[in-house]
Design a protein around this motif. Structure first.
Motif, PDB file in Angstrom:
ATOM      1  N   TYR A  19       0.838  -1.201   0.000  1.00 43.93           N
ATOM      2  CA  TYR A  19       0.000   0.000   0.000  1.00 43.93           C
ATOM      3  C   TYR A  19       0.877   1.257   0.000  1.00 43.93           C
ATOM      4  CZ  TYR A  19      -3.596   3.349   1.445  1.00 43.93           C
ATOM      5  OH  TYR A  19      -4.441   4.418   1.516  1.00 43.93           O
ATOM      6  N   ASP A  20       1.866   1.287   0.888  1.00 45.14           N
ATOM      7  CA  ASP A  20       2.762   2.440   0.992  1.00 45.14           C
ATOM      8  C   ASP A  20       3.566   2.639  -0.288  1.00 45.14           C
ATOM      9  OD1 ASP A  20       1.891   2.952   3.544  1.00 45.14           O
ATOM     10  OD2 ASP A  20       3.554   1.901   4.528  1.00 45.14           O
ATOM     11  N   VAL A  25       5.263   5.733  -4.425  1.00 44.36           N
ATOM     12  CA  VAL A  25       6.175   5.575  -5.561  1.00 44.36           C
ATOM     13  C   VAL A  25       5.433   5.409  -6.888  1.00 44.36           C
ATOM     14  CG1 VAL A  25       8.045   4.188  -6.549  1.00 44.36           C
ATOM     15  CG2 VAL A  25       7.945   4.560  -4.080  1.00 44.36           C
ATOM     16  N   GLU A  26       4.639   4.347  -7.006  1.00 41.48           N
ATOM     17  CA  GLU A  26       4.035   4.014  -8.297  1.00 41.48           C
ATOM     18  C   GLU A  26       2.974   5.027  -8.739  1.00 41.48           C
ATOM     19  OE1 GLU A  26       2.653   0.011  -8.469  1.00 41.48           O
ATOM     20  OE2 GLU A  26       4.657  -0.852  -8.339  1.00 41.48           O
ATOM     21  N   GLN A  58      -5.823   1.305 -12.657  1.00 45.48           N
ATOM     22  CA  GLN A  58      -5.504  -0.006 -12.093  1.00 45.48           C
ATOM     23  C   GLN A  58      -4.839   0.134 -10.727  1.00 45.48           C
ATOM     24  OE1 GLN A  58      -3.082  -1.816 -15.139  1.00 45.48           O
ATOM     25  NE2 GLN A  58      -4.834  -2.443 -16.389  1.00 45.48           N
ATOM     26  N   LEU A  59      -3.901   1.054 -10.617  1.00 41.85           N
ATOM     27  CA  LEU A  59      -3.202   1.268  -9.346  1.00 41.85           C
ATOM     28  C   LEU A  59      -4.162   1.780  -8.282  1.00 41.85           C
ATOM     29  CD1 LEU A  59       0.171   2.873 -10.511  1.00 41.85           C
ATOM     30  CD2 LEU A  59      -0.150   0.611  -9.480  1.00 41.85           C
ATOM     31  N   GLN A  60      -5.049   2.690  -8.655  1.00 37.68           N
ATOM     32  CA  GLN A  60      -6.005   3.218  -7.685  1.00 37.68           C
ATOM     33  C   GLN A  60      -6.950   2.124  -7.211  1.00 37.68           C
ATOM     34  OE1 GLN A  60      -6.014   6.494  -6.396  1.00 37.68           O
ATOM     35  NE2 GLN A  60      -7.307   5.370  -4.943  1.00 37.68           N
ATOM     36  N   SER A  61      -7.355   1.244  -8.140  1.00 35.55           N
ATOM     37  CA  SER A  61      -8.238   0.131  -7.791  1.00 35.55           C
ATOM     38  C   SER A  61      -7.541  -0.812  -6.819  1.00 35.55           C
ATOM     39  CB  SER A  61      -8.654  -0.631  -9.058  1.00 35.55           C
ATOM     40  OG  SER A  61      -9.461  -1.740  -8.731  1.00 35.55           O
ATOM     41  N   ILE A  66      -6.625  -2.961  -1.309  1.00 28.95           N
ATOM     42  CA  ILE A  66      -5.692  -3.233  -0.206  1.00 28.95           C
ATOM     43  C   ILE A  66      -6.144  -2.522   1.064  1.00 28.95           C
ATOM     44  CG2 ILE A  66      -3.342  -2.846   0.647  1.00 28.95           C
ATOM     45  CD1 ILE A  66      -2.344  -3.278  -2.193  1.00 28.95           C
ATOM     46  N   LYS A  67      -6.587  -1.272   0.926  1.00 34.22           N
ATOM     47  CA  LYS A  67      -7.037  -0.504   2.092  1.00 34.22           C
ATOM     48  C   LYS A  67      -8.226  -1.186   2.762  1.00 34.22           C
ATOM     49  CE  LYS A  67      -8.041   4.169   3.693  1.00 34.22           C
ATOM     50  NZ  LYS A  67      -9.005   3.720   4.721  1.00 34.22           N
ATOM     51  N   GLU A  68      -9.148  -1.707   1.939  1.00 30.07           N
ATOM     52  CA  GLU A  68     -10.304  -2.406   2.506  1.00 30.07           C
ATOM     53  C   GLU A  68      -9.861  -3.621   3.324  1.00 30.07           C
ATOM     54  OE1 GLU A  68     -14.293  -4.908   1.159  1.00 30.07           O
ATOM     55  OE2 GLU A  68     -12.895  -4.182  -0.355  1.00 30.07           O
ATOM     56  N   LYS A  69      -8.881  -4.385   2.797  1.00 27.58           N
ATOM     57  CA  LYS A  69      -8.394  -5.563   3.508  1.00 27.58           C
ATOM     58  C   LYS A  69      -7.682  -5.180   4.802  1.00 27.58           C
ATOM     59  CE  LYS A  69      -7.926  -8.412  -0.630  1.00 27.58           C
ATOM     60  NZ  LYS A  69      -7.007  -9.103  -1.574  1.00 27.58           N
TER      61      LYS A  69
END
Length: 250
Positions: A19-20, A25-26, A58-61, A66-69
């Protein structure tokens, strides 16, 4: 109610690191690419702009997923994981075999799928005891003879010879079943394998990590040493359970 994601502490750390990295970076890098592509002018024929926007989406999705998990993570309590029964955070040694190749010869002798499974368990029990006396080296692969011996042991144990003769089997056919030359595909008799049970998003089959929600993982959950489970044509006998401290370490 949000879905609860069961995972190990190590698994949550991996999610947080990913996530970080995406956020710091990406995502900034792709946003910069989008800006540069936009500056080139006509967006309708700007392939670079379209590609960059798609990558950004795609990266935002992935970031949102990941945040939800992370927000709904349920970490396995290290104290609840033991070597008494299979659970998330355990490395499980199993003797694994595909019984499909062993069925033909047994069925020809009037035996059933249950017969060969029982024979397999009986045969493995003998091998386990023998290996324990010779240095704890557990079976590495099954052989054609193992299957034939298992079928013969069941045949002798049940005293079915007379019944099989009544069904039309000749003495020669019964002997052939016991000492036949059918070859079992060793590639389908995988022998000893180790699986580490992890949360769904942590699964990595190539490295032996399987999800607790997968067919095999779910079948092994809560099983103890000596238990046997079957998943389709695969049979698994649990021979050892170890707490994988690296996986559950906080």
């Amino acid at each position: 109610m949000p879905k609860e994601y069961i995972m190990t502490a190590a698994g949550k750390r991996e999610l947080e690191e990913r996530y970080d990295y995406i956020r710091s970076v990406e995502l900034p890098a792709i946003i910069e690419e989008v800006a540069k592509a936009r500056a080139q002018g006509d967006l309708s024929e700007n392939a670079e702009y379209g590609f960059a926007r798609e990558k950004q989406a795609q990266l935002q999705s992935e970031l949102d997923a990941i945040k939800e998990k992370i927000d709904n993570a349920k970490i396995i309590d290290e104290k609840s994981v033991s070597d008494k029964a299979v659970s998330i955070g355990c490395a499980v040694d199993v003797i694994e075999a595909d019984i499909a190749e062993g069925l033909t010869a047994c069925e020809e002798a009037g035996l059933t799928r249950t017969d060969i499974i029982e024979g397999f368990i009986s045969r493995m029990s003998v091998i386990d005891m023998r290996s324990n006396r010779t240095g704890l080296e557990i079976l590495s692969s099954l052989t054609a003879e193992d299957y034939k011996t298992a079928g013969s042991e069941i045949l002798a144990k049940r005293g079915n010879k007379a019944e099989l003769v009544e069904k039309g089997f000749t003495e020669a056919e019964l002997v052939k079943v016991k000492v036949g030359k059918e070859k079992i595909d060793k590639a389908k008799c995988s022998g000893l394998k180790t699986y580490t049970i992890v949360g769904t998003h942590e699964s990595d089959v190539m490295n032996g990590k399987i999800s607790n929600e997968s067919l095999v993982g779910a079948a092994l959950m809560d099983k103890k040493v000596g238990d046997v489970v079957m998943v389709k044509d695969l049979i698994f006998k649990v021979v050892n359970i170890v707490v994988d401290k690296k996986t559950i370490k906080k």
